[in-house]
Design a protein around this motif. Structure first.
Motif, PDB file in Angstrom:
ATOM      1  N   GLU A 128      -6.911   2.388  -1.542  1.00 53.24           N
ATOM      2  CA  GLU A 128      -6.467   1.036  -1.207  1.00 53.24           C
ATOM      3  C   GLU A 128      -5.946   0.328  -2.457  1.00 53.24           C
ATOM      4  O   GLU A 128      -6.289   0.684  -3.577  1.00 53.24           O
ATOM      5  CB  GLU A 128      -7.641   0.238  -0.621  1.00 53.24           C
ATOM      6  CG  GLU A 128      -7.543   0.002   0.870  1.00 53.24           C
ATOM      7  CD  GLU A 128      -6.638  -1.181   1.186  1.00 53.24           C
ATOM      8  OE1 GLU A 128      -5.774  -1.527   0.354  1.00 53.24           O
ATOM      9  OE2 GLU A 128      -6.787  -1.743   2.271  1.00 53.24           O
ATOM     10  N   ARG A 132       0.817  -1.216   0.000  1.00 47.51           N
ATOM     11  CA  ARG A 132       0.000   0.000   0.000  1.00 47.51           C
ATOM     12  C   ARG A 132       0.847   1.261   0.000  1.00 47.51           C
ATOM     13  O   ARG A 132       0.526   2.231  -0.689  1.00 47.51           O
ATOM     14  CB  ARG A 132      -0.958  -0.008   1.189  1.00 47.51           C
ATOM     15  CG  ARG A 132      -2.113  -0.991   1.031  1.00 47.51           C
ATOM     16  CD  ARG A 132      -3.063  -0.945   2.200  1.00 47.51           C
ATOM     17  NE  ARG A 132      -3.664   0.380   2.368  1.00 47.51           N
ATOM     18  CZ  ARG A 132      -4.392   0.742   3.422  1.00 47.51           C
ATOM     19  NH1 ARG A 132      -4.613  -0.117   4.398  1.00 47.51           N
ATOM     20  NH2 ARG A 132      -4.894   1.954   3.504  1.00 47.51           N
ATOM     21  N   GLU A 179     -12.645   1.347   0.227  1.00 46.13           N
ATOM     22  CA  GLU A 179     -11.234   1.159  -0.073  1.00 46.13           C
ATOM     23  C   GLU A 179     -10.802   1.947  -1.306  1.00 46.13           C
ATOM     24  O   GLU A 179      -9.661   2.410  -1.378  1.00 46.13           O
ATOM     25  CB  GLU A 179     -10.943  -0.340  -0.182  1.00 46.13           C
ATOM     26  CG  GLU A 179     -11.115  -0.994   1.187  1.00 46.13           C
ATOM     27  CD  GLU A 179     -10.867  -2.487   1.219  1.00 46.13           C
ATOM     28  OE1 GLU A 179     -10.810  -3.118   0.148  1.00 46.13           O
ATOM     29  OE2 GLU A 179     -10.747  -3.017   2.340  1.00 46.13           O
TER      30      GLU A 179
END
Length: 337
Positions: free
Chosen positions: A229, A155, A224
Motif C-alpha cells: 500500500e 497505488r 497495508e
C-alpha cells in the motif's frame, strides 16, 4: 483512554441487524455464500454501526448498516482492481457508481451486484430526510468516489502522497462527511447549514472522524505494508518525513491521542452551542435535542471504532495464509476470470 473515557454502547437492535445484513449481503450477491457463512459476523461490520448510531430507529440503523457493509465490499473490490491491475474495470465501476448515486431507482437490477447494492442502499437512505439532505449526501459521496479514483492512480503508480496531501485525501477516502451526514437520519432531523457549519459542531464532527481514520491507519499498517500500500499516514511519514517504522507508529499514535483529548474540549463547546439553540421556540428545542443526539453518537464513534479494530477479522493479518490477500475476499466475485 478509550476504554476508560468512552464507555462502549451498542444499539439494542444489533443482533437482528447483524442477521438482516448477513441476509442482505447474500440477497444482493455482494459476497459468496461460503464467505458470508465463514466471515461475515467475524468482520463485525454491523457491530461498528450499531455501536455508532445508537440513537437511530431500527429502520435507519438497518439501512446504515447495509450501506456500511456495501462500502467495505466496495473497498475490497477497489483494492483487488488495484492489486490485479484492472484499470478498465475500475473506470467502468467508478462511472456506474456515480450514475447509481444520482438515479438509484434505475440501477436496482444492474448486472454488477456492487452497482445494484449501492443503488439499493442509497435509495433507502434517501427515504428518511428531505431532498436537500439527499443532494448533500450525494455530493459528499460523489467526492468519495473521485477520491478513490485518485487513490487508484497513486497505488498503481507507486506514488506515496506527502503527509499533507494524504491528510486531505484521507478525509474523502474515509468518507468523513458521509458518516457525519448519517448522524442526521439517526437523530431524525435534518440540521440546517447554520448548525452543521457552526465551528463548534463541525470541529467535534471532524475530530471524531479524524480519530477513526488515523486509528484505522495505525491498526491496518501491517496489512497495508504487506499489500504494498501507499495510502497510510504511517507510510507517508516514513516516505516523506524520514521516520523509521517505529517512529511513524509513535507519531500516528500521538496524533490519535491528541484527537481524543481535543474532542473532549470540542464536545463541551458543542454542548454549550446545543444549549444556545434552545431559545424557547419549538424549533430551537428540536434542533438542540438533535445536536445533542448527534454529539452523543460522535462520542460513540470513538469506542465503536476502537473495539471494531480489535475484534474484526479484517485486521488479523497475521492469521491469514497470504498476508497480502484477505481470506474474506473472493477474486472471482471481484471480476477476475
Amino acid at each position: 483512554m478509550i476504554e476508560t473515557g468512552f464507555p462502549r454502547q451498542l444499539h439494542a437492535y444489533w443482533p437482528k441487524c447483524q442477521e438482516k445484513t448477513r441476509a442482505w449481503l447474500l440477497e444482493k450477491r455482494l459476497m459468496p455464500a461460503d464467505k458470508v457463512e465463514e466471515y461475515a459476523d467475524g468482520l463485525c461490520y454491523t457491530d461498528l454501526m450499531a455501536g455508532y448510531y445508537t440513537g437511530a430507529s431500527d429502520e435507519v440503523l438497518q439501512a446504515i448498516a447495509d450501506y456500511s457493509a456495501w462500502f467495505f465490499v466496495w473497498d475490497d473490490r477497489h483494492d483487488r482492481d488495484i492489486v490485479h491491475r484492472r484499470p478498465a474495470a475500475w473506470r467502468l465501476l467508478r462511472g456506474r457508481l456515480h450514475s447509481a448515486l444520482d438515479s438509484p431507482g434505475a440501477h436496482l437490477h444492474h448486472e454488477d451486484p456492487l452497482v445494484a447494492g449501492c443503488a439499493d442502499g442509497v435509495l433507502r437512505l434517501y427515504g428518511f430526510l428531505p431532498q436537500t439532505w439527499n443532494l448533500r449526501f450525494a455530493r459528499h459521496f460523489h467526492a468519495v468516489i473521485d477520491a478513490y479514483d485518485r487513490e487508484f492512480h497513486n497505488r498503481t503508480r507507486g506514488v506515496v502522497p506527502t503527509v499533507e496531501e494524504y491528510l486531505r485525501l484521507r478525509r474523502l477516502t474515509f468518507a468523513h462527511w458521509v458518516w457525519t451526514d448519517l448522524l442526521e437520519p439517526a437523530a431524525g432531523c435534518e440540521l440546517p447549514d447554520a448548525v452543521r457549519k457552526h465551528p463548534a459542531y463541525r470541529r467535534a464532527a471532524l475530530l471524531s472522524q479524524e480519530f477513526a481514520a488515523w486509528y484505522n491507519d495505525l491498526c491496518s499498517l501491517p496489512k497495508e505494508i504487506a499489500g504494498d500500500e501507499v495510502h497510510n499516514l504511517g507510510i507517508s511519514l516514513i516516505a516523506h518525513e524520514g521516520l523509521t517504522l517505529e517512529q511513524a507508529v509513535a507519531e500516528v499514535r500521538r496524533r490519535v491521542e491528541k484527537c481524543i483529548s481535543d474532542f473532549l474540549d470540542a464536545e463541551q463547546e458543542a454542548l454549550r452551542f446545543a444549549d444556545e439553540l434552545a431559545d424557547g421556540t419549538v424549533r430551537g428545542k428540536e434542533l438542540s435535542a438533535a445536536v445533542r443526539v448527534c454529539l452523543g453518537n460522535m462520542r460513540n464513534w470513538f469506542s465503536s471504532v476502537y473495539w471494531f479494530h480489535h475484534e474484526s477479522g479484517r485486521y488479523r493479518v497475521d492469521s491469514w495464509d497470504d498476508r497480502s490477500t484477505p481470506p474474506y475476499v473472493d477474486n472471482e466475485a471481484a471480476g477476475e476470470r
